[in-house]
Design an enzyme around this catalytic site. Structure first.
Site, PDB file in Angstrom:
ATOM      1  N   CYS A   1      31.720  66.519 122.307  1.00  0.00           N
ATOM      2  CA  CYS A   1      32.759  67.528 122.521  1.00  0.00           C
ATOM      3  C   CYS A   1      33.565  67.247 123.783  1.00  0.00           C
ATOM      4  O   CYS A   1      34.285  68.110 124.262  1.00  0.00           O
ATOM      5  CB  CYS A   1      32.123  68.907 122.633  1.00  0.00           C
ATOM      6  SG  CYS A   1      31.592  69.551 121.059  1.00  0.00           S
ATOM      7  N   ASP A   2      33.415  66.066 124.353  1.00  0.00           N
ATOM      8  CA  ASP A   2      34.148  65.748 125.574  1.00  0.00           C
ATOM      9  C   ASP A   2      35.477  65.116 125.212  1.00  0.00           C
ATOM     10  O   ASP A   2      35.531  64.123 124.479  1.00  0.00           O
ATOM     11  CB  ASP A   2      33.316  64.789 126.427  1.00  0.00           C
ATOM     12  CG  ASP A   2      33.836  64.717 127.852  1.00  0.00           C
ATOM     13  OD1 ASP A   2      35.051  64.571 128.034  1.00  0.00           O
ATOM     14  OD2 ASP A   2      33.021  64.835 128.776  1.00  0.00           O
TER      15      ASP A   2
END
Lengths: 376, 376
Positions: free
Chosen positions: A324-325
């Site tokens: 999710c970065d």
């Protein structure tokens, strides 16, 4: 040459992401370098890939080991490497780690500063030490900073002091930068090194070793010259600058020893577009920047990708990892193209991923396990 | 407010590098946000720091959890969090992981693409799904890319399809970027979101939730507004764009929940200059970019440093980590100054390191152990 790896992947279908290392290719790379640089002592740069089977195979062939920390020395010794074949090559060491290594029998240490020299003089009396020198280089694909080394003038001063303080001022080291593509850099560097080297000799400081560091490449997207061309360039430069006063030579290959010996298999998790008329597809893999592919930082290292649908029509893609970065994007500016027929669930092989992958992977970022690897 | 941590560090002198988290401050942060946004459901973004004591403390306070992977869901459930309090918030999921989560009872999923929607329709029938929308934002300190989300037009289309395929088209989400310093960004984003939201409602698609994502800051070098100002800005924007048709609201704080609750203590391994007349000192710490401080990438996150010699005369420094990687430099372009009296062996506290540190750290790069952490 990685046919063994592809056969293994076809037959075993390991859970992805998975790195497979061909030990025979590592052995081949070691033997080839020894043939081409017979006078050099090869210290394998463990940080490239410290997997025990690699160390065992290389140790059996007579390799020595360049280590970066107490942790790496422990791993090397646990696989049966004796302390006299280990170099503690990091210029940034805690004094207690130097003391510990010395107690284990390690007698070869790098340094590049006054403070580090004082630590060595205190807790590693009589050890052979070499000073890392900053040389002026370009052409490396992995960014080279001024983090390591000192000016030639300072190095001369430090080696004099090393002698005065009871250390064995063994020699100098330098590094032209990892994945160096310009063969002339070694000549340039050795020109600078030889001047200070002979100046010290004339003063009576018994320097007698030159450590060439690493820098030999693996095969990423850009074509690189073969190992033969590299060894020839290095040999020519040594002869040119040292003539018949040839020093002992150390070389510390990491990437060139294991890089091409590894293939990382990954699964396509998602293919999407951000809007109906988006020109580029986003291809999300189950491995990314935090799962082992840290060298894609700033898109520095450009790996070759192989898909089961190669040979069919392709289109431009952005390649990203599964976390999710928002920074976990492998290639966005670099022009990558993949088959238009590529499907979610397809397996993609990322080639030449044997070096600087497994140990870079995060412990559990976003809950993903570290990169698994298997040596065959 | 981290006095408890400093006392712990003074009394325990833990081996460095070591991150210490103050659970009371985490609790304080949670309670404060609940007070200030009473109508919002707080889903703690586990990826910021998934340490079990943090999850346990937050679960006890009634927090819900935003997860990025099967691995994170497993950790949350192992600490006693029930599946109905978990959101599977990653838009990039393997179909088998969605199926697994659904079997565990997870009923809330993010998506932003057609392919992901098809997976959800196949293996998570009836689940509540929300579509992540790309909003046009600036002002975030951690780079925001186009990796997540789709255009509002595409999101509308996908939510219509979600309904048609038997999923519960629950709402939309967006993200203004992590460590967002411009409070107006939420107003801008919610303006874009509300238009598509009401357009869908009028069509009969029962969207009824807006997920505000994260973005609230921790206290790094630059001054940031307090949590009160952020919550006020968000509330004002919600009222402005949704009026008396207020949707359910979800917020996913990570950094703002745990960032300021952590202090990372590190030891100075080496201080040196590259030449006799070098203006800047190099200060090498026993933690770096690959040991947990990955957010120093491109010098994005600028941590506050505290030394035992603060208050004495300072000089400019370059701050670097302990590995042999030339990219392992924390701050070189950013103007950092440290006391001229700083010594090798001194301990430095790196403040506000509770978020995005431990899990980013590499498994064993250069033989260094992953960052240890302790919750007090």
């Amino acid at each position: 040459m990685t046919e063994r790896i592809f056969r293994y992947l076809r037959e075993q279908q390991p859970e992805t992401p998975c790195l497979v290392i061909d030990l025979d290719m590592v052995e081949h790379n070691f033997r080839r370098m020894r043939e081409l640089l017979p006078a050099a002592h090869i210290f394998y740069a463990m940080k490239a890939n410290p997997a025990a089977p690699i160390l065992t195979r290389l140790a059996g062939l007579g390799s020595r080991f360049d280590t970066a920390s107490r942790g790496e020395i422990e791993i090397a010794m646990a696989t049966g490497v004796s302390a006299d074949r280990i170099s503690f090559g990091n210029t940034i060491k805690k004094e207690r780690d130097i003391a510990w290594a010395y107690q284990q029998g390690v007698r070869l240490f790098a340094f590049d500063s006054e403070a580090e020299l004082q630590k060595l003089a205190r807790v590693a009396p009589g050890a052979r030490v070499f000073c890392r020198v900053l040389v002026d280089c370009g052409g490396a694909e992995w960014p080279l900073s001024r983090k390591f080394g000192c000016s030639p003038e300072m190095a001369k001063d430090l080696l004099r002091k090393a002698k005065a303080q009871g250390l064995d001022a063994y020699g100098v080291s330098f590094h032209v930068g990892s994945q160096q593509t310009d063969l002339e850099q070694w000549d340039k560097a050795l020109g600078q090194i030889s001047q200070m080297f002979f100046a010290l000799v004339e003063e009576g400081v018994d320097v007698r070793m030159v450590n060439l560091g690493g820098g030999f490449p693996a095969q990423y997207r850009a074509e690189v010259r073969g190992i033969e061309a590299y060894c020839e360039a290095v040999t020519r430069a040594l002869v040119r600058h040292f003539g018949n006063r040839m020093p002992e030579v150390i070389i510390e290959p990491g990437r060139s020893m294991v890089g091409d010996a590894g293939v990382l298999q990954t699964e396509v998790v998602l293919i999407s577009r951000k809007s109906a008329n988006d020109r580029k597809r986003w291809v999300y893999l189950d491995v990314g920047k935090f799962g082992g592919l840290a060298e894609t930082m700033d898109e520095s290292i450009k790996y070759r990708l192989r898909t089961p649908r190669d040979g069919t029509r392709t289109g431009p893609v952005i390649v990203a990892g599964p976390t999710c970065d928002s920074a976990d994007i492998l290639y966005e500016k670099t022009d990558y193209r993949l088959p238009l027929s590529l499907k979610v669930g397809d397996r993609i092989d990322i080639l030449s991923t044997g070096a600087y992958t497994t140990t870079y992977s995060s412990v559990a970022f976003n809950g993903f396990q570290p990169l698994k690897s298997v040596c065959i």
